[in-house]
Enzyme design. Structure first.
Site, PDB file in Angstrom:
ATOM      1  N   HIS A  30      21.668 -22.124  35.885  1.00 46.37           N
ATOM      2  CA  HIS A  30      22.414 -23.212  35.223  1.00 46.37           C
ATOM      3  C   HIS A  30      23.883 -23.074  35.637  1.00 46.37           C
ATOM      4  O   HIS A  30      24.234 -22.173  36.428  1.00 46.37           O
ATOM      5  CB  HIS A  30      22.235 -23.126  33.705  1.00 46.37           C
ATOM      6  N   HIS A  33      25.650 -19.614  35.766  1.00 51.23           N
ATOM      7  CA  HIS A  33      25.431 -18.845  37.001  1.00 51.23           C
ATOM      8  C   HIS A  33      26.264 -19.419  38.145  1.00 51.23           C
ATOM      9  O   HIS A  33      26.859 -18.690  38.937  1.00 51.23           O
ATOM     10  CB  HIS A  33      23.952 -18.904  37.408  1.00 51.23           C
ATOM     11  N   GLU A 144      30.948 -13.168  30.565  1.00 50.15           N
ATOM     12  CA  GLU A 144      31.325 -12.671  29.231  1.00 50.15           C
ATOM     13  C   GLU A 144      30.311 -13.077  28.162  1.00 50.15           C
ATOM     14  O   GLU A 144      30.309 -12.546  27.070  1.00 50.15           O
ATOM     15  CB  GLU A 144      32.703 -13.206  28.831  1.00 50.15           C
ATOM     16  N   LYS A 145      29.477 -14.047  28.484  1.00 44.94           N
ATOM     17  CA  LYS A 145      28.433 -14.466  27.557  1.00 44.94           C
ATOM     18  C   LYS A 145      27.608 -13.259  27.091  1.00 44.94           C
ATOM     19  O   LYS A 145      27.252 -13.135  25.939  1.00 44.94           O
ATOM     20  CB  LYS A 145      27.568 -15.514  28.270  1.00 44.94           C
TER      21      LYS A 145
HETATM   22  P1  AMP Z   1      20.989 -13.853  33.549  1.00 42.90           P
HETATM   23  O1  AMP Z   1      20.344 -14.643  34.632  1.00 42.90           O
HETATM   24  O2  AMP Z   1      20.828 -14.446  32.188  1.00 42.90           O
HETATM   25  O3  AMP Z   1      20.636 -12.386  33.618  1.00 42.90           O
HETATM   26  O4  AMP Z   1      22.545 -13.922  33.827  1.00 42.90           O
HETATM   27  C1  AMP Z   1      23.083 -13.570  35.066  1.00 42.90           C
HETATM   28  C2  AMP Z   1      24.593 -13.558  34.943  1.00 42.90           C
HETATM   29  O5  AMP Z   1      25.065 -14.844  34.536  1.00 42.90           O
HETATM   30  C3  AMP Z   1      25.101 -12.556  33.884  1.00 42.90           C
HETATM   31  O6  AMP Z   1      26.259 -11.917  34.385  1.00 42.90           O
HETATM   32  C4  AMP Z   1      25.419 -13.450  32.720  1.00 42.90           C
HETATM   33  O7  AMP Z   1      26.410 -12.920  31.871  1.00 42.90           O
HETATM   34  C5  AMP Z   1      25.914 -14.698  33.427  1.00 42.90           C
HETATM   35  N1  AMP Z   1      25.835 -15.857  32.550  1.00 42.90           N
HETATM   36  C6  AMP Z   1      24.761 -16.289  31.828  1.00 42.90           C
HETATM   37  N2  AMP Z   1      25.088 -17.372  31.083  1.00 42.90           N
HETATM   38  C7  AMP Z   1      26.394 -17.632  31.330  1.00 42.90           C
HETATM   39  C8  AMP Z   1      27.323 -18.627  30.863  1.00 42.90           C
HETATM   40  N3  AMP Z   1      26.971 -19.555  29.984  1.00 42.90           N
HETATM   41  N4  AMP Z   1      28.597 -18.586  31.330  1.00 42.90           N
HETATM   42  C9  AMP Z   1      28.965 -17.642  32.221  1.00 42.90           C
HETATM   43  N5  AMP Z   1      28.147 -16.681  32.700  1.00 42.90           N
HETATM   44  C10 AMP Z   1      26.876 -16.670  32.269  1.00 42.90           C
END
Ligand code: AMP
Length: 270
Positions: A30, A33, A144-145
């Site tokens: 999304h 990412h 930072e989420k």
């Molecule tokens: P994930 O695929 O959920 O493991 O996330 C991969 C990376 O994207 C991690 O560093 C998360 O912190 C970051 N991330 C997920 N959602 C957001 C968001 N809404 N805003 C910024 N970074 C995000």
């Protein structure tokens, strides 16, 4: 954009790149990412994105099997942003070697999600260590989420590896909902509720500033949210930005929350 499906192809492709930015993801991509990838492209000569759902960091088998997966959609989205490389490893390859040293969290770190999801961050740190050894990125871009994850990974790699973590702001939609892959599991109605909770917690910072008893205020708010929105809250705490311990709001702090809406567990911080 080169798609790299195994470690030997990866090694050949990224050999000798000194300014390599790495964006680890679990797919279900999304705009959160995408913002990390854009930062990496700005700051580094080359950018590599990984898509890998790490089974070791799931403390619940059902959560792992229900996690949204849509590789074709992810690759189509990535093509538009065009990172230099996309790494799609298999579990067999990622876990071929045993990590000699077992990863153990300190007692002071077993808080918030570490307390609620046993073994989760040990799994996260393990896979991150494997990625760092393979990819040797100059910078790793993280959101930072997932603030506790960001904090623990920064701390873990600080004196072990040269790679530096670059933290990126949380991307939200027009209803103030933090973008998350798990949002794909929610109905419109549930997302509406998440938006309301997010705004309430955003405004809670002002209320905390005005009150003499912030912890009591937060406790009452927690009960109200549970009752009004029929959610289950794992935690709603004021944490010090610096070490995530419970904080007096006079210091730099964040409101950290994890809650379940229907069967979906969401986390956020304000
Ligand atoms: P994930 O695929 O959920 O493991 O996330 C991969 C990376 O994207 C991690 O560093 C998360 O912190 C970051 N991330 C997920 N959602 C957001 C968001 N809404 N805003 C910024 N970074 C995000």
């Amino acid at each position: 954009m080169k798609v790299l499906k195994n470690i030997s192809v990866l090694k050949k492709a990224i050999n000798n790149i000194s300014s390599l930015g790495f964006v680890p993801t679990m797919g279900g991509l999304h705009n959160g990412h995408i913002s990390l990838i854009k930062e990496s492209k700005k700051k580094c000569k080359k950018t590599i994105v990984s898509i890998y759902i790490n089974p070791k960091q799931f403390n619940n088998k059902k959560d792992f099997s229900n996690y949204p997966r849509n590789l074709n959609k992810d690759l189509n989205l990535l093509k538009k942003i065009n990172p230099d490389y996309v790494f799609l490893p298999t579990t067999k390859e990622m876990y071929k070697n045993n990590n000699k040293k077992k990863i153990i969290l300190m007692k002071s770190e077993k808080i918030l999600c570490a307390k609620m999801r046993k073994g989760h961050f040990e799994g996260v740190l393990d896979i991150m260590q494997r990625f760092i050894k393979l990819i040797k990125p100059k910078y790793i871009f993280m959101g930072e989420k997932d603030f506790q994850q960001l904090y623990l990974i920064k701390k873990f790699i600080k004196n072990r590896y040269k790679s530096k973590i670059y933290s990126c702001k949380t991307i939200r939609d027009k209803n103030y909902i933090a973008l998350s892959t798990r949002n794909f599991l929610l109905s419109k109605k549930d997302l509406n509720i998440v938006g309301k909770i997010s705004r309430i917690l955003k405004n809670a910072r002002q209320k905390i500033k005005e009150t003499n008893s912030p912890f009591l205020y937060l406790n009452i708010l927690k009960k109200k949210l549970v009752k009004k929105f029929k959610i289950k809250i794992d935690y709603l705490e004021l944490c010090n930005d610096h070490n995530l311990q419970e904080s007096n709001p006079k210091k730099k702090y964040r409101i950290m929350i994890a809650f379940h809406i229907k069967k979906v567990r969401l986390i956020d911080n304000f």
